[in-house]
Design an enzyme around this catalytic site. Structure first.
Site, PDB file in Angstrom:
ATOM      1  N   GLY A 157     -33.844 103.075 -25.831  1.00 34.75           N
ATOM      2  CA  GLY A 157     -34.637 102.002 -26.442  1.00 34.75           C
ATOM      3  C   GLY A 157     -33.850 101.103 -27.371  1.00 34.75           C
ATOM      4  O   GLY A 157     -32.965 100.363 -26.932  1.00 34.75           O
ATOM      5  N   ASP A 213     -36.135 112.201 -16.909  1.00 34.13           N
ATOM      6  CA  ASP A 213     -35.937 110.944 -17.631  1.00 34.13           C
ATOM      7  C   ASP A 213     -34.581 110.976 -18.354  1.00 34.13           C
ATOM      8  O   ASP A 213     -33.799 110.032 -18.260  1.00 34.13           O
ATOM      9  CB  ASP A 213     -37.092 110.757 -18.634  1.00 34.13           C
ATOM     10  CG  ASP A 213     -36.890 109.580 -19.555  1.00 34.13           C
ATOM     11  OD1 ASP A 213     -37.188 108.453 -19.124  1.00 34.13           O
ATOM     12  OD2 ASP A 213     -36.416 109.775 -20.695  1.00 34.13           O
ATOM     13  N   LYS A 236     -30.888 108.700 -17.788  1.00 32.52           N
ATOM     14  CA  LYS A 236     -30.186 108.016 -18.877  1.00 32.52           C
ATOM     15  C   LYS A 236     -28.761 108.534 -19.044  1.00 32.52           C
ATOM     16  O   LYS A 236     -27.838 107.751 -19.258  1.00 32.52           O
ATOM     17  CB  LYS A 236     -30.969 108.183 -20.178  1.00 32.52           C
ATOM     18  CG  LYS A 236     -32.334 107.486 -20.151  1.00 32.52           C
ATOM     19  CD  LYS A 236     -33.152 107.914 -21.347  1.00 32.52           C
ATOM     20  CE  LYS A 236     -34.523 107.271 -21.378  1.00 32.52           C
ATOM     21  NZ  LYS A 236     -35.392 107.907 -22.384  1.00 32.52           N
TER      22      LYS A 236
HETATM   23  P1  NAP Z   1     -45.896  98.483 -18.975  1.00 33.02           P
HETATM   24  O1  NAP Z   1     -46.477  98.464 -20.344  1.00 33.02           O
HETATM   25  O2  NAP Z   1     -46.528  99.326 -17.941  1.00 33.02           O
HETATM   26  O3  NAP Z   1     -45.859  96.960 -18.464  1.00 33.02           O
HETATM   27  C1  NAP Z   1     -45.515  96.627 -17.166  1.00 33.02           C
HETATM   28  C2  NAP Z   1     -45.760  95.147 -16.954  1.00 33.02           C
HETATM   29  O4  NAP Z   1     -45.292  94.780 -15.666  1.00 33.02           O
HETATM   30  C3  NAP Z   1     -47.229  94.741 -17.025  1.00 33.02           C
HETATM   31  O5  NAP Z   1     -47.357  93.502 -17.664  1.00 33.02           O
HETATM   32  C4  NAP Z   1     -47.637  94.629 -15.545  1.00 33.02           C
HETATM   33  O6  NAP Z   1     -48.629  93.635 -15.326  1.00 33.02           O
HETATM   34  C5  NAP Z   1     -46.340  94.164 -14.915  1.00 33.02           C
HETATM   35  N1  NAP Z   1     -46.172  94.607 -13.531  1.00 33.02           N
HETATM   36  C6  NAP Z   1     -45.952  95.868 -13.085  1.00 33.02           C
HETATM   37  N2  NAP Z   1     -45.837  95.882 -11.745  1.00 33.02           N
HETATM   38  C7  NAP Z   1     -45.980  94.616 -11.339  1.00 33.02           C
HETATM   39  C8  NAP Z   1     -45.958  93.976 -10.063  1.00 33.02           C
HETATM   40  N3  NAP Z   1     -45.766  94.662  -8.941  1.00 33.02           N
HETATM   41  N4  NAP Z   1     -46.131  92.631 -10.019  1.00 33.02           N
HETATM   42  C9  NAP Z   1     -46.329  91.929 -11.154  1.00 33.02           C
HETATM   43  N5  NAP Z   1     -46.343  92.467 -12.386  1.00 33.02           N
HETATM   44  C10 NAP Z   1     -46.181  93.803 -12.473  1.00 33.02           C
HETATM   45  O7  NAP Z   1     -44.356  98.906 -19.037  1.00 33.02           O
HETATM   46  P2  NAP Z   1     -43.399  98.974 -20.316  1.00 33.02           P
HETATM   47  O8  NAP Z   1     -43.699 100.205 -21.086  1.00 33.02           O
HETATM   48  O9  NAP Z   1     -43.374  97.670 -21.011  1.00 33.02           O
HETATM   49  O10 NAP Z   1     -41.990  99.236 -19.612  1.00 33.02           O
HETATM   50  C11 NAP Z   1     -41.248  98.198 -18.999  1.00 33.02           C
HETATM   51  C12 NAP Z   1     -39.853  98.715 -18.663  1.00 33.02           C
HETATM   52  O11 NAP Z   1     -39.197  99.068 -19.867  1.00 33.02           O
HETATM   53  C13 NAP Z   1     -39.828  99.971 -17.779  1.00 33.02           C
HETATM   54  O12 NAP Z   1     -38.730  99.918 -16.903  1.00 33.02           O
HETATM   55  C14 NAP Z   1     -39.635 101.103 -18.787  1.00 33.02           C
HETATM   56  O13 NAP Z   1     -39.006 102.240 -18.244  1.00 33.02           O
HETATM   57  C15 NAP Z   1     -38.711 100.412 -19.784  1.00 33.02           C
HETATM   58  N6  NAP Z   1     -38.747 101.008 -21.099  1.00 33.02           N
HETATM   59  C16 NAP Z   1     -39.943 101.116 -21.758  1.00 33.02           C
HETATM   60  C17 NAP Z   1     -39.953 101.691 -23.013  1.00 33.02           C
HETATM   61  C18 NAP Z   1     -41.242 101.800 -23.778  1.00 33.02           C
HETATM   62  O14 NAP Z   1     -41.203 102.301 -24.915  1.00 33.02           O
HETATM   63  N7  NAP Z   1     -42.359 101.366 -23.261  1.00 33.02           N
HETATM   64  C19 NAP Z   1     -38.760 102.167 -23.591  1.00 33.02           C
HETATM   65  C20 NAP Z   1     -37.562 102.018 -22.882  1.00 33.02           C
HETATM   66  C21 NAP Z   1     -37.570 101.430 -21.636  1.00 33.02           C
HETATM   67  P3  NAP Z   1     -50.106  93.729 -15.979  1.00 33.02           P
HETATM   68  O15 NAP Z   1     -49.903  93.537 -17.463  1.00 33.02           O
HETATM   69  O16 NAP Z   1     -50.885  92.640 -15.384  1.00 33.02           O
HETATM   70  O17 NAP Z   1     -50.587  95.117 -15.657  1.00 33.02           O
END
Ligand code: NAP
Length: 431
Positions: free
Chosen positions: A134, A201, A205
């Site tokens: 992160g 996970d 990493k």
């Molecule tokens: P999230 O909250 O689930 O958000 C995903 C977003 O992508 C949503 O806005 C969703 O649209 C959109 N989306 C997903 N599939 C789609 C598709 N096929 N077409 C169009 N839009 C699509 O995910 P997140 O937690 O932000 O994570 C994003 C990335 O960051 C991931 O790779 C995750 O592993 C990485 N990451 C996250 C964290 C964390 O703390 N969350 C930490 C490190 C890394 P809608 O809003 O309309 O549903």
């Protein structure tokens, strides 16, 4: 006229929202730092009518073509997650001559090589600082700040969910299932927790970090993985009593035996720098031939910490673009090193057994270890559990394959009722 660099955001969930917040709130500073303003021009989401927690002037779309065909978009920021279509969109964006920033560890760990090759071919940037740990800066430090070093070791606590769970088990004496239920209720663990508690996970990493640290490709399939599902409150209790804590470690080493990459729970001494990394915090300890030991600590997930890393990548791309220096640092895997199989790795071990309570038991157990040349450092405890005794042993350093053979012999001994757990110990004083 003020120069503008345009961003197309793929996804506005947790991290995407954070990116928009930072680019809005720190817009003035970013303009000063970069010499051009960063504008989010379009945002692709799944559902257009979903309520959003941040305002943006960007145009929303559900069609990737709107972003890929927009000649004014310079940077595509992939924050959708999952393997497909994220991988496809990243590759298409690079082939369209757009720089890509991603937080997607799944895609980077599995397809990093292919993606970096395509980026090089098209002379564009592909940056992925947010994909590991992160908000903690770790990929850029490894690729740039520590570039003068030969790195021999990377050891990290890089999964916040399991670290939170193990911390709770340690501080409150709770068992695995109740802590998991609590972590799920608080949103720290997914409904399906397998990727976290199974160690997968962390494995993705550490594969990414090891590839960069050792300049040689390490894929997820090269990582030996054990999760924390077998850790009981009894193990946690014994660890405490003996001056250790149990942590899920991601370990990568590069020495004369080859690259050794693994994820497993481990007893670490309470004096080890990683022992005090608690709750959802992450830390990565690195050993380099010039820098010596160094450690990076912070929040390994969450909206703003993860967005902090993604925005830093966007700023880097903008700076590169301004100075016409894109694709300066891409794939750094210029070697093809061999791997040390986990069977050949060495470690002291903690072993907890239930044995019959009668004379000659210790001699039989010592004999099973002796036959495999496993020497015992200590037999720590002997307490009564129902009608048998619980034994806790710590071995000296032993080759994994010998330890496994000794355990198999133990399982076959009539005096041994159960081998409850076998956990590696990270300790310099055991040899
Ligand atoms: P999230 O909250 O689930 O958000 C995903 C977003 O992508 C949503 O806005 C969703 O649209 C959109 N989306 C997903 N599939 C789609 C598709 N096929 N077409 C169009 N839009 C699509 O995910 P997140 O937690 O932000 O994570 C994003 C990335 O960051 C991931 O790779 C995750 O592993 C990485 N990451 C996250 C964290 C964390 O703390 N969350 C930490 C490190 C890394 P809608 O809003 O309309 O549903």
């Amino acid at each position: 006229m003020e120069k503008v660099i345009n961003v197309g955001l793929l996804g506005m969930g947790t991290v995407g929202t954070g990116v928009v917040k930072i680019l809005t709130r720190n817009a003035h500073d970013i303009l000063q730092k970069v010499g051009m303003s960063v504008n989010v021009k379009k945002i692709m989401v799944r559902q257009l009518d979903k309520p959003r927690t941040v305002e943006s002037n960007a145009e929303f779309t559900t069609d990737i073509e709107d972003i890929l065909n927009d000649k004014e978009i310079d940077i595509v920021v992939e924050l959708m997650g999952g393997m497909e279509p994220a991988r496809e969109y990243i590759l298409r964006a690079l082939r369209a001559g757009k720089h890509v920033v991603s937080a997607n560890k799944d895609v980077v760990a599995k397809f990093g090589q292919e993606i970096l090759e395509v980026a090089a071919e098209h002379k564009v940037d592909f940056l992925f600082e947010a994909s590991v740990a992160g908000g903690i800066p770790i990929i850029r430090p490894l690729k740039q700040c520590l570039a003068g070093n030969k790195i021999s070791e990377v050891v990290g606590i890089i999964n916040g969910t399991t670290n939170y769970m193990l911390t709770k088990m340690t501080s409150e004496g709770l068992d695995f299932n109740s802590v998991l239920a609590e972590a799920q209720a608080k949103g720290y663990a997914e409904a399906d927790p397998t990727a976290d508690v199974g160690g997968f996970d962390a494995a993705r990493k550490i594969a990414i970090l090891a590839s960069i640290a050792f300049s040689s490709r390490v894929s997820i399939d090269d990582v030996y993985v054990e999760g924390i599902t077998n850790i009981s409150k009894e193990d946690i209790g014994y660890a405490k009593e003996l001056g250790y804590v149990i942590k899920l470690l991601a370990i990568a080493k590069d020495d004369e035996r080859g690259i050794d990459v693994r994820v497993h729970p481990a007893f670490i001494s309470t004096t080890h720098p990683l022992a005090s990394v608690n709750d959802v915090f992450n830390a990565i300890y690195i050993k380099g031939d010039a820098v010596g030991e160094t450690m990076f600590y912070g929040r390994g997930a969450g909206e703003m910490p993860t967005a902090s890393a993604a925005v830093a990548d966007i700023i880097d791309v903008a700076r590169n673009t301004k100075h016409n220096a894109n694709s300066r640092i891409l794939c750094t895997c210029f070697e093809n090193k061999s791997f040390c199989p986990v069977e050949q790795t060495e470690s002291p071990y903690y072993i907890r057994l239930l044995v019959q309570d009668k004379p000659g038991v210790l001699a039989a157990i010592a004999g099973a270890f002796g036959a495999q040349e496993v020497s015992l450092h200590s037999v720590i405890q002997k307490s009564k559990v129902a009608d048998c005794s619980e034994l806790v042993l710590i071995t000296n350093r032993v080759v994994d394959v010998s330890l496994r053979s000794a355990i198999n012999t133990l399982i076959g001994l009539p005096v041994v009722n159960k081998v409850c757990n076998v956990i590696r110990v990270v300790a310099d004083h055991l040899d």
